[in-house]
Structures are given as C-alpha cells and as structure tokens.
Scaffold this active site. Structure first.
Site, mmCIF file in Angstrom:
data_model
loop_
_atom_site.group_PDB
_atom_site.id
_atom_site.type_symbol
_atom_site.label_atom_id
_atom_site.label_comp_id
_atom_site.label_asym_id
_atom_site.label_seq_id
_atom_site.Cartn_x
_atom_site.Cartn_y
_atom_site.Cartn_z
ATOM 1 C CG HIS A 246 -1.453 -1.173 1.487
ATOM 2 N ND1 HIS A 246 -2.939 -1.623 0.750
ATOM 3 C CD2 HIS A 246 -1.603 -2.152 2.432
ATOM 4 C CE1 HIS A 246 -3.399 -2.692 1.272
ATOM 5 N NE2 HIS A 246 -2.539 -3.187 2.243
HETATM 6 C C1 BDR Z 1 -3.580 0.284 5.408
HETATM 7 O O1 BDR Z 1 -3.916 -0.269 6.467
HETATM 8 C C2 BDR Z 1 -2.585 -0.718 7.333
HETATM 9 O O2 BDR Z 1 -2.712 -1.698 7.924
HETATM 10 C C3 BDR Z 1 -1.660 -0.663 6.114
HETATM 11 O O3 BDR Z 1 -0.323 -0.254 6.709
HETATM 12 C C4 BDR Z 1 -1.887 0.456 5.275
HETATM 13 O O4 BDR Z 1 -1.785 1.806 5.760
HETATM 14 C C5 BDR Z 1 -4.133 -0.412 4.129
HETATM 15 O O5 BDR Z 1 -5.512 -0.365 4.395
#
Ligand code: BDR
Length: 317
Positions: A246
């Site tokens: 992400h």
């Molecule tokens: C986001 O949720 C977190 O757990 C990840 O690091 C990312 O920022 C994705 O939905």
C-alpha cells in the site's frame, strides 16, 4: 527521477512494513523529496512503537538528520484500533533492526505541522499520509489558517470498488479515525487518494521480493524480510500471488504520476453507519453534485511501480 523539482514534504506514518517501504522509497529519491519531518501516528500499532520504528528506519537508511515527532496517542474521538494481526507485536516484525540511538524531537507532531506550514510559502509543503489522518486533522482544527497554505495531501486512504479490509466496507486508515478523514476531506486542500482499489493491484510476488532481497545494500534485504513477514496475513486472506503493497503508492504517485490513472470526484466518509463506519463513499459516476474534493486513483501499473521502488532502494546504504 532526476531533473524534477525537489518537493518539501511532511510524512504522517505508523510503521508498519508497508510504511517502511514508503519511507525508504522517499529517502532513496533524495533528489525529489526534501523531508521536513516525520510525524509518527497511532495506527497500525501504539504510538510508542511507531515513534521507535520511525527512528529505527532512519538509522537503517543513515538519515538521522530527519526529525521524528510524536503525534496524538489516539484518534480524535474513538478508541484506537490497531493491526498487530498484520504487522506483528512491534508493528515492524520480520527483521531485527538496531534499537535507535536517537530520540524524537521535543515538539508535538501537531505543533510541528502547524509551525512548518506557517513558516513555509503558500503551496510549498505537501503532506504525504501513510496512516490515519489524526494529526493533520488536529492541526487543521487548531490552526485553520494553515489549510490554504498546504500545497496538497497525497494519502494512502479509502476504498470503494475493493470495499474494505478492516471491516467489510472500510479501509483501515480511514476506519481508525473517520472524524479526522472527514475534517481533511472538507478542508478545501487539494487531495489525492491512493485507495485499496489501486493498492490491491500492487502485489509483492515472490519474484519481486527476491529481486528486492538481492539488492546489494542493507535496506533492500531488510525491507524484503519485513514484507515477507507482513504479507503472510494477506496471502492467507486473499489467496493472491502476493500481498498488496500500500504505502509506496504515495511516493510513487508523486514521482511518476503517469504510472497511475484516476478521476477528480467527491469522496465523503461515513461516520454514523452501524455497518459502514469509516466507508469512503466515492462518487465515481458523479451521481451527486457534491464538490469534487479528491483525485481518486483507481488503477496503476504494478511493473513500473516495483521498478521505481527498486530504483529508489538501490540508492540507499
Ligand atoms: C492500510 O492499513 C494498514 O494496516 C496498512 O499499513 C495500510 O496503511 C491499508 O488499508
């Protein structure tokens, strides 16, 4: 990466392995980013861990000149929800990083955001958000004069077509602090969202992780080990050939926007729904006349994304 104007940025983050990837990518693109400071956020894990993890990552990358500020220990209204089930008990499991020798800066993260924006020229600073938006929202509430001076916000946040990852309808960063997301979405600041709709296309396949592990420095293999740890949860959950990566979508979008495509639309956040708390309602088909407050990224080229990440990693120690 060379030849473009260097951008002054503030990073909001809760590392987290994918935040580590984003931070290392930013530091590897030192000709494109001037990091004014990092605000550690409560999110994937408690604030004490995220502060420490930011300091550890800066030591790994030999960039302890960048200050780390502690943000709010909890969301604006709600109890903190964390994601140790993905990121491990320290938030950055999968690799043993040295305990940092450095300390966080004494000023609070919120005060740092306010002071830095006030001292900068209008439009000079871009906010890169890899976490819940708590500290930016608090800064906007305490100092509304900073809103027109912020050049833009590029945030990993939200989901619409891919619905949710922490609930059936909500993406984690928005779900943790929907009130903060709402304040930011209504701030009038130019916003870009990198939602699950695009991050779910950016899969850390075994081949990509092998290439990262083979980078001949400390940072590449360390990041590959971290991501190998955090991806086990998503591999099991989705059954894909790799886990979505992400955070680095934020710097990748800033470095090479043509890797991505999206639209300027309205995004509003659900703050009251019993089943839909934290949902980002994206008016993709422009059914309403709500103001178009977000450039909403829907697609991206994963090959180019990983190539860019690797190029940045190769520039690190
Ligand atoms: C986001 O949720 C977190 O757990 C990840 O690091 C990312 O920022 C994705 O939905």
């Amino acid at each position: 990466m060379t030849g473009q104007m260097k951008r002054d940025i503030i990073i909001l983050t809760d590392p987290g392995q994918d935040q580590a990837a984003a931070i290392l990518m930013i530091l590897g693109a030192a000709d494109a980013f001037n990091v004014k400071g990092i605000v550690a956020t409560a999110g994937n894990i408690d604030l004490s861990f995220t502060v420490n993890n930011c300091l550890k990552l800066l030591e790994l990358a030999e960039r302890t000149d960048i200050p780390v500020y502690a943000g709010s220990p909890r969301p604006i209204v709600r109890e903190l929800v964390t994601a140790e089930h993905v990121h491990g008990p320290t938030g950055l499991d999968g690799v043993e990083l040295r305990e940092p020798k450095t300390q966080p800066a004494p000023e609070s993260g919120v005060a740092f955001i306010i002071d830095t924006i006030r001292q900068a020229d209008a439009g000079e600073i871009t906010i890169c958000s890899l976490s819940p938006l708590t500290n930016l929202a608090l800064a906007l509430v305490q100092a509304p004069d900073i809103a027109p001076k912020i050049g833009g916000i590029v945030a990993m946040a939200g989901a619409y077509f891919e619905v949710g990852n922490i609930t059936p309808t909500a993406e984690f960063n928005v779900y943790v602090d929907p009130e903060a997301a709402d304040i930011v979405l209504n701030s009038g600041i130019p916003i870009t969202f990198l939602p699950l709709d695009v991050t779910h296309q950016m899969l850390s396949t075994p081949e990509r992780l092998d290439t990262m592990r083979a980078v001949e420095n400390h940072c590449g293999p360390a990041l590959a080990d971290m991501l190998t740890y955090s991806e086990r949860f998503d591999l099991n959950k989705y059954g894909w050939e790799g886990a979505p990566l992400h955070g680095p979508c934020v710097p990748a979008f800033m470095l090479e926007p043509d890797i991505f495509s999206g639209r300027q639309i309205n995004v509003s956040v659900e703050r009251h729904g019993q089943l839909t708390l934290g949902m980002t309602v994206a008016d993709w088909w422009q059914i309403t006349d709500r103001p178009k407050n977000v450039f909403y990224v829907r697609n991206g080229d994963a090959e180019r994304y990983y190539q860019l990440l690797l190029d940045c990693l190769r520039r690190l120690p």
